[in-house]
Design an enzyme around this catalytic site. Structure first.
Site, PDB file in Angstrom:
ATOM      1  CD  GLN A 110      -2.594  -1.264   2.611  1.00  0.00           C
ATOM      2  OE1 GLN A 110      -3.682  -0.730   2.766  1.00  0.00           O
ATOM      3  NE2 GLN A 110      -1.980  -1.934   3.587  1.00  0.00           N
ATOM      4  CB  VAL A 112       3.165   5.850  -2.777  1.00  0.00           C
ATOM      5  CG1 VAL A 112       1.713   5.425  -2.872  1.00  0.00           C
ATOM      6  CG2 VAL A 112       3.344   6.908  -1.678  1.00  0.00           C
ATOM      7  CG  ASP A 113       7.940   3.524   0.515  1.00  0.00           C
ATOM      8  OD1 ASP A 113       8.118   2.452  -0.124  1.00  0.00           O
ATOM      9  OD2 ASP A 113       7.519   3.547   1.681  1.00  0.00           O
ATOM     10  CG  HIS A 128      -2.511   2.729  -2.480  1.00  0.00           C
ATOM     11  ND1 HIS A 128      -2.454   2.695  -1.106  1.00  0.00           N
ATOM     12  CD2 HIS A 128      -3.662   2.087  -2.814  1.00  0.00           C
ATOM     13  CE1 HIS A 128      -3.514   2.075  -0.630  1.00  0.00           C
ATOM     14  NE2 HIS A 128      -4.256   1.686  -1.652  1.00  0.00           N
ATOM     15  CB  CYS A 136       0.317  14.907 -17.992  1.00  0.00           C
ATOM     16  SG  CYS A 136      -0.745  16.158 -18.774  1.00  0.00           S
ATOM     17  CB  CYS A 139      -1.016  14.267 -22.780  1.00  0.00           C
ATOM     18  SG  CYS A 139       0.540  14.415 -21.839  1.00  0.00           S
ATOM     19  CB  CYS A 190       0.288  17.792 -23.676  1.00  0.00           C
ATOM     20  SG  CYS A 190      -0.346  17.985 -21.985  1.00  0.00           S
ATOM     21  CB  SER A 229      -1.196  -2.667   6.819  1.00  0.00           C
ATOM     22  OG  SER A 229      -2.433  -2.109   6.390  1.00  0.00           O
ATOM     23  CB  SER A 230      -4.308  -0.086  10.844  1.00  0.00           C
ATOM     24  OG  SER A 230      -4.631   0.845   9.821  1.00  0.00           O
TER      25      SER A 230
END
Length: 285
Positions: A110, A112-113, A128, A136, A139, A190, A229-230
């Site tokens: 879970q 994002v590191d 995640h 972006c 685009c 873009c 994790s909880s």
């Protein structure tokens, strides 16, 4: 040096976890913020599963308000200095070794590191997303957060020397500044935007293919291990529920309550990194 009670808790938890892993040889791991706190990344919740801080920005607020995006990226400019320097801790390193040994063939994180990858793990689903990538929303181009940091700093020299405490999402507790002065560069591909970290915000759905791949790995496993994790967020909790529905054991190693406590096969309360390190030493080759 860890206090005697903490050391005792680790040893007791390690023996219980090692015994479990000797019985169930093919396991999927699900990791949360508690795996990365030793790397200097704060977690979200206390031992009772309650928020330690205000809930992170939602997808709807980020996409719907220029001011919210200015505030987010200003805080991220400051927070990335420490978040971007985070290195794998003991838990990440041990889990990578257990993967190589065939003990943990698949990890769902879970976080994002990207620290599981940095430690050498190969079979990891970043449920995640990854904070080291920018997306972006116009685009769909994706590019490096490191490069984006340089653009943010060049466009906002008056923010470069600000200091604030790090926050769990790679941002910082930056307050009492005029965010309306913050300039968000346009997409380098873009020329439009908006630009968003390539992570799943609260209120945003996890991409279906990630969930499907994770469920397929769980279906092929003997059980589920939850580390740090909880399980208060449904995107992770769903895998504990799925394992229960499949008749597979669910084990949690976490300092504090979890949402799955009522149906866990084994609940261990001890430091994640130290326990995994001690567990690995007990496992038969």
């Amino acid at each position: 040096m860890a206090p005697p009670q903490a050391t005792h808790d680790v040893q007791r938890a390690a023996h219980a976890l090692a015994n479990f892993m000797e019985r169930y040889l093919r396991l999927v791991a699900l990791t949360g913020a508690g795996v990365s706190t030793a790397s200097g990344i704060p977690d979200y919740r206390d031992a009772q599963g309650q928020w330690k801080r205000p809930q992170p920005v939602t997808y709807q607020a980020f996409m719907g308000s220029e001011h919210t995006r200015q505030r987010y990226w200003a805080r991220s400019l400051v927070g990335w200095r420490s978040f971007g320097q985070a290195r794998p801790g003991v838990a990440h390193t041990v889990m990578a070794r257990l993967e190589q040994a065939g003990r943990l063939p698949f990890t769902i994180t879970q976080n994002v590191d990207g620290l599981h990858h940095a430690a050498g793990a190969q079979s990891v689903i970043d449920l995640h997303g990854r904070l080291d990538t920018v997306r972006c929303m116009h685009c769909e181009a994706r590019f490096s957060r490191v490069d984006w940091q340089q653009q943010l700093e060049q466009a906002n020299p008056h923010f470069v020397h600000l200091q604030a405490l790090s926050a769990p999402d790679g941002d910082a507790d930056l307050e009492a500044v005029d965010f309306s002065r913050f300039v968000i560069p346009t997409c380098p591909v873009c020329g439009a935007g908006p630009l968003k970290p390539d992570v799943v915000f609260y209120g945003e759905s996890v991409p279906r293919d990630r969930v499907q791949r994770s469920m397929e790995a769980l279906a092929a496993a003997d059980g589920l291990l939850v580390f740090g994790s909880s399980l208060m967020v449904y995107s992770g909790y769903r895998f504990a529920v799925a394992a229960r529905e499949q008749g597979k054991p669910v084990v949690a190693l976490n300092l504090g309550v979890t949402r799955a406590d009522e149906f866990l096969s084994l609940k261990l309360s001890a430091d994640v990194g130290a326990t995994l390190q001690a567990t690995a030493a007990l496992l038969h080759p």
